[in-house]
Design an enzyme around this catalytic site. Structure first.
Site, PDB file in Angstrom:
ATOM      1  N   ARG A 244      25.287 -66.172 -27.911  1.00 60.32           N
ATOM      2  CA  ARG A 244      25.161 -65.661 -26.530  1.00 60.32           C
ATOM      3  C   ARG A 244      23.760 -65.092 -26.289  1.00 60.32           C
ATOM      4  O   ARG A 244      22.906 -65.749 -25.693  1.00 60.32           O
ATOM      5  CB  ARG A 244      26.244 -64.608 -26.266  1.00 60.32           C
ATOM      6  N   ASP A 245      23.495 -63.907 -26.756  1.00 60.08           N
ATOM      7  CA  ASP A 245      22.176 -63.306 -26.532  1.00 60.08           C
ATOM      8  C   ASP A 245      21.090 -64.203 -27.128  1.00 60.08           C
ATOM      9  O   ASP A 245      19.997 -64.363 -26.565  1.00 60.08           O
ATOM     10  CB  ASP A 245      22.144 -61.914 -27.184  1.00 60.08           C
TER      11      ASP A 245
ATOM     12  N   HIS B  33      22.615 -52.079 -30.584  1.00 66.75           N
ATOM     13  CA  HIS B  33      22.205 -53.413 -30.128  1.00 66.75           C
ATOM     14  C   HIS B  33      20.694 -53.364 -29.932  1.00 66.75           C
ATOM     15  O   HIS B  33      20.203 -53.033 -28.859  1.00 66.75           O
ATOM     16  CB  HIS B  33      22.935 -53.734 -28.819  1.00 66.75           C
TER      17      HIS B  33
ATOM     18  N   HIS C 158      16.975 -54.953 -29.938  1.00 69.21           N
ATOM     19  CA  HIS C 158      16.039 -56.086 -29.941  1.00 69.21           C
ATOM     20  C   HIS C 158      14.822 -55.668 -30.765  1.00 69.21           C
ATOM     21  O   HIS C 158      14.474 -54.488 -30.824  1.00 69.21           O
ATOM     22  CB  HIS C 158      15.688 -56.472 -28.499  1.00 69.21           C
TER      23      HIS C 158
ATOM     24  N   CYS D 128      16.365 -61.322 -23.313  1.00 75.84           N
ATOM     25  CA  CYS D 128      17.043 -61.289 -22.027  1.00 75.84           C
ATOM     26  C   CYS D 128      16.119 -61.902 -20.981  1.00 75.84           C
ATOM     27  O   CYS D 128      14.963 -61.492 -20.849  1.00 75.84           O
ATOM     28  CB  CYS D 128      17.396 -59.854 -21.653  1.00 75.84           C
TER      29      CYS D 128
ATOM     30  N   ASN E 205      17.449 -60.119 -30.659  1.00 75.76           N
ATOM     31  CA  ASN E 205      18.038 -59.042 -31.457  1.00 75.76           C
ATOM     32  C   ASN E 205      17.474 -59.133 -32.869  1.00 75.76           C
ATOM     33  O   ASN E 205      17.050 -60.193 -33.307  1.00 75.76           O
ATOM     34  CB  ASN E 205      19.560 -59.240 -31.581  1.00 75.76           C
TER      35      ASN E 205
HETATM   36  P1  HMG Z   1      25.244 -62.779  -7.270  1.00 74.75           P
HETATM   37  O1  HMG Z   1      24.378 -63.933  -6.879  1.00 74.75           O
HETATM   38  O2  HMG Z   1      24.945 -61.425  -6.697  1.00 74.75           O
HETATM   39  O3  HMG Z   1      26.808 -63.126  -7.103  1.00 74.75           O
HETATM   40  O4  HMG Z   1      25.200 -62.698  -8.857  1.00 74.75           O
HETATM   41  P2  HMG Z   1      27.710 -63.406  -5.885  1.00 74.75           P
HETATM   42  O5  HMG Z   1      29.005 -62.719  -6.155  1.00 74.75           O
HETATM   43  O6  HMG Z   1      26.984 -63.139  -4.586  1.00 74.75           O
HETATM   44  O7  HMG Z   1      27.954 -64.972  -6.018  1.00 74.75           O
HETATM   45  C1  HMG Z   1      26.896 -65.898  -5.823  1.00 74.75           C
HETATM   46  C2  HMG Z   1      27.284 -67.226  -6.456  1.00 74.75           C
HETATM   47  O8  HMG Z   1      27.475 -67.057  -7.862  1.00 74.75           O
HETATM   48  C3  HMG Z   1      28.579 -67.802  -5.912  1.00 74.75           C
HETATM   49  O9  HMG Z   1      28.462 -69.219  -5.976  1.00 74.75           O
HETATM   50  C4  HMG Z   1      29.598 -67.374  -6.933  1.00 74.75           C
HETATM   51  O10 HMG Z   1      30.705 -68.240  -6.984  1.00 74.75           O
HETATM   52  C5  HMG Z   1      28.794 -67.471  -8.233  1.00 74.75           C
HETATM   53  P3  HMG Z   1      28.080 -70.072  -4.657  1.00 74.75           P
HETATM   54  O11 HMG Z   1      29.203 -69.775  -3.699  1.00 74.75           O
HETATM   55  O12 HMG Z   1      26.754 -69.563  -4.175  1.00 74.75           O
HETATM   56  O13 HMG Z   1      28.038 -71.474  -5.184  1.00 74.75           O
HETATM   57  N1  HMG Z   1      29.309 -66.571  -9.269  1.00 74.75           N
HETATM   58  C6  HMG Z   1      29.742 -66.987 -10.467  1.00 74.75           C
HETATM   59  N2  HMG Z   1      29.824 -68.210 -11.021  1.00 74.75           N
HETATM   60  C7  HMG Z   1      30.339 -68.274 -12.258  1.00 74.75           C
HETATM   61  N3  HMG Z   1      30.754 -67.190 -12.978  1.00 74.75           N
HETATM   62  C8  HMG Z   1      30.669 -65.966 -12.448  1.00 74.75           C
HETATM   63  C9  HMG Z   1      30.148 -65.828 -11.134  1.00 74.75           C
HETATM   64  N4  HMG Z   1      29.941 -64.771 -10.345  1.00 74.75           N
HETATM   65  C10 HMG Z   1      29.432 -65.247  -9.192  1.00 74.75           C
HETATM   66  N5  HMG Z   1      31.045 -64.905 -13.179  1.00 74.75           N
HETATM   67  C11 HMG Z   1      26.082 -62.105 -10.994  1.00 74.75           C
HETATM   68  C12 HMG Z   1      25.881 -61.684  -9.551  1.00 74.75           C
HETATM   69  C13 HMG Z   1      26.553 -60.905 -11.783  1.00 74.75           C
HETATM   70  C14 HMG Z   1      27.129 -63.212 -11.058  1.00 74.75           C
HETATM   71  C15 HMG Z   1      24.723 -62.650 -11.503  1.00 74.75           C
HETATM   72  O14 HMG Z   1      23.752 -61.694 -11.291  1.00 74.75           O
HETATM   73  C16 HMG Z   1      24.767 -62.995 -12.966  1.00 74.75           C
HETATM   74  O15 HMG Z   1      25.432 -63.927 -13.380  1.00 74.75           O
HETATM   75  N6  HMG Z   1      24.017 -62.227 -13.804  1.00 74.75           N
HETATM   76  C17 HMG Z   1      24.086 -62.408 -15.223  1.00 74.75           C
HETATM   77  C18 HMG Z   1      22.768 -62.118 -15.825  1.00 74.75           C
HETATM   78  C19 HMG Z   1      22.880 -62.257 -17.317  1.00 74.75           C
HETATM   79  O16 HMG Z   1      23.747 -62.947 -17.835  1.00 74.75           O
HETATM   80  N7  HMG Z   1      21.942 -61.599 -18.043  1.00 74.75           N
HETATM   81  C20 HMG Z   1      21.899 -61.676 -19.445  1.00 74.75           C
HETATM   82  C21 HMG Z   1      23.044 -61.000 -20.126  1.00 74.75           C
HETATM   83  S1  HMG Z   1      22.868 -59.231 -20.198  1.00 74.75           S
HETATM   84  C22 HMG Z   1      21.883 -58.961 -21.576  1.00 74.75           C
HETATM   85  O17 HMG Z   1      21.359 -59.879 -22.151  1.00 74.75           O
HETATM   86  C23 HMG Z   1      21.739 -57.551 -22.076  1.00 74.75           C
HETATM   87  C24 HMG Z   1      22.601 -57.275 -23.326  1.00 74.75           C
HETATM   88  O18 HMG Z   1      22.310 -58.191 -24.363  1.00 74.75           O
HETATM   89  C25 HMG Z   1      22.353 -55.838 -23.828  1.00 74.75           C
HETATM   90  C26 HMG Z   1      20.860 -55.510 -23.974  1.00 74.75           C
HETATM   91  O19 HMG Z   1      20.156 -56.210 -24.746  1.00 74.75           O
HETATM   92  O20 HMG Z   1      20.423 -54.576 -23.333  1.00 74.75           O
HETATM   93  C27 HMG Z   1      24.106 -57.396 -23.011  1.00 74.75           C
HETATM   94 MG    MG Z   2      20.666 -58.026 -25.709  1.00 77.25          MG
END
Ligand code: HMG
Ligand code: MG
Length: 307
Positions: A19-20, A211, A213, A244, A253
């Site tokens: 994932r990450d 967690h 990095h 990220c 990480n």
């Molecule tokens: P948004 O654009 O504000 O969402 O995104 P929305 O609710 O307005 O929906 C827009 C579109 O997205 C729609 O589709 C929804 O159906 C679709 P359209 O009608 O335009 O075709 N949608 C989805 N599709 C599939 N699965 C879903 C979903 N939700 C909405 N779950 C949202 C908001 C949260 C979805 C977006 O910002 C997003 O996906 N962000 C994820 C970012 C991400 O994954 N970042 C990396 C992971 S976090 C990380 O790495 C940190 C961590 O490791 C810890 C650390 O290191 O600190 C965990």
């Molecule tokens: Mg991370």
């Protein structure tokens, strides 16, 4: 806890590679390679594997086939296969895919929350309330993350009190564990000690995970800092893969191999076959045509020490 007391102490590794590790990779990997990575990691003895992410495919294209990855893995008994779920849409997809556990991800920095999940911290907690309630009703454990615990790429310094507040809110939602993310790897051991000490006022050591990095090469030292405070759950990514997409320049990480090598040196039992893990590390780097970030994988196991 001093270093000698760590000997024989149980420790839990949460593997982040699928994932990450992969979420930031430009090269689109096939579903079968992703599932193969998960299976190889499980075969090396890792028992908690973050296998994918049910986020928007427009935001994170590499994770678009997480459901297919779940369908493609060969589940080993005793292994927990988990995934990120930012909202109910993600949660429903994750349940359909047969996840064992989900994770919600909050931030201690308002700007990062906006960039990463397109909403305020407050709104994210509201969304996670729904996810946690649904998960609870379905008997699915929920993990929480707090990003930017040691600093934010947009805001800079992040007060420990803001990290602790996020921990408190995630625990109140019913997360069984909260993972403290040094998203950009700027933490150093005393800083980590201070932030984790503040978090320990909100949750006991067995409910907090590290967690880290490794952007600035501090992660192993920072893990020691957390181990000495009694934390014993560590997130790590095979070959140090990852980063990220919403934290430009942040590297992956800490490498799982490097963490395992250190823990074995401390006399801690991880249940991981390091030699097999190193093979997997080289294999995935070959698939990605990418340089291996693990010092241990690059050096190979020393002859006298064994796995
Ligand atoms: P948004 O654009 O504000 O969402 O995104 P929305 O609710 O307005 O929906 C827009 C579109 O997205 C729609 O589709 C929804 O159906 C679709 P359209 O009608 O335009 O075709 N949608 C989805 N599709 C599939 N699965 C879903 C979903 N939700 C909405 N779950 C949202 C908001 C949260 C979805 C977006 O910002 C997003 O996906 N962000 C994820 C970012 C991400 O994954 N970042 C990396 C992971 S976090 C990380 O790495 C940190 C961590 O490791 C810890 C650390 O290191 O600190 C965990
Ligand atoms: Mg991370």
């Amino acid at each position: 806890m001093n270093m000698a007391e760590l000997k024989g102490h149980p420790v839990s590794i949460v593997e982040m590679g699928p994932r990450d590790g992969l979420q930031n990779e430009k090269m689109q990997l096939s579903t079968s390679v992703k599932a193969g990575l998960v299976d190889r990691l499980a075969a090396s003895g890792l028992q908690r594997i973050e296998t994918g992410s049910f986020v928007s495919p427009r935001w994170i294209p590499q994770m678009a086939d997480s459901a297919e990855v779940f369908a493609g893995i060969t589940r080993l008994p005793g292994v927990r296969y988990s995934a990120l779920t930012p909202n109910m849409q993600g949660f429903d997809r994750a349940v359909q895919a047969g996840v064992d556990e989900v994770a919600v991800f909050a931030a201690a920095s308002e700007l990062f929350s906006q960039k990463n999940i397109n909403c305020s911290i407050k709104e994210s907690i509201r969304r996670f309330t729904d996810v946690c309630a649904a998960a609870n009703a379905a008997g699915i454990p929920v993990r929480g993350y707090v990003s930017c615990a040691m600093g934010c790429p947009y805001q800079g310094d992040v007060p420990a009190a803001d990290v602790a507040m996020a921990v408190r809110e995630l625990m109140a939602l019913g997360c069984y564990e909260v993972s403290i993310g040094d998203t950009i790897g700027t933490g150093t051991p005393q800083h980590v000690h201070d932030v984790l000490s503040r978090c320990l006022q909100e949750a006991s050591a067995d409910k907090l995970a590290m967690h880290f990095h490794d952007t600035y090469g501090q992660a192993l030292a920072n893990i020691m800092s957390g181990l000495q405070l009694g934390l014993s759950t560590i997130d790590a990514s095979v070959a140090g893969l990852g980063g990220c997409p919403y934290a430009q320049g942040a590297s992956g990480n800490v490498a799982t191999e490097d963490v395992i090598f250190m823990l074995h040196g401390l006399g801690m039992d991880t249940g991981v076959d390091l030699s097999r893990l190193i093979d997997t590390s080289h294999w995935i780097c070959a698939q990605l045509e990418r340089h291996n970030q693990s010092r241990v994988a690059l050096a190979g196991l020393p002859v006298a020490r064994g796995a």
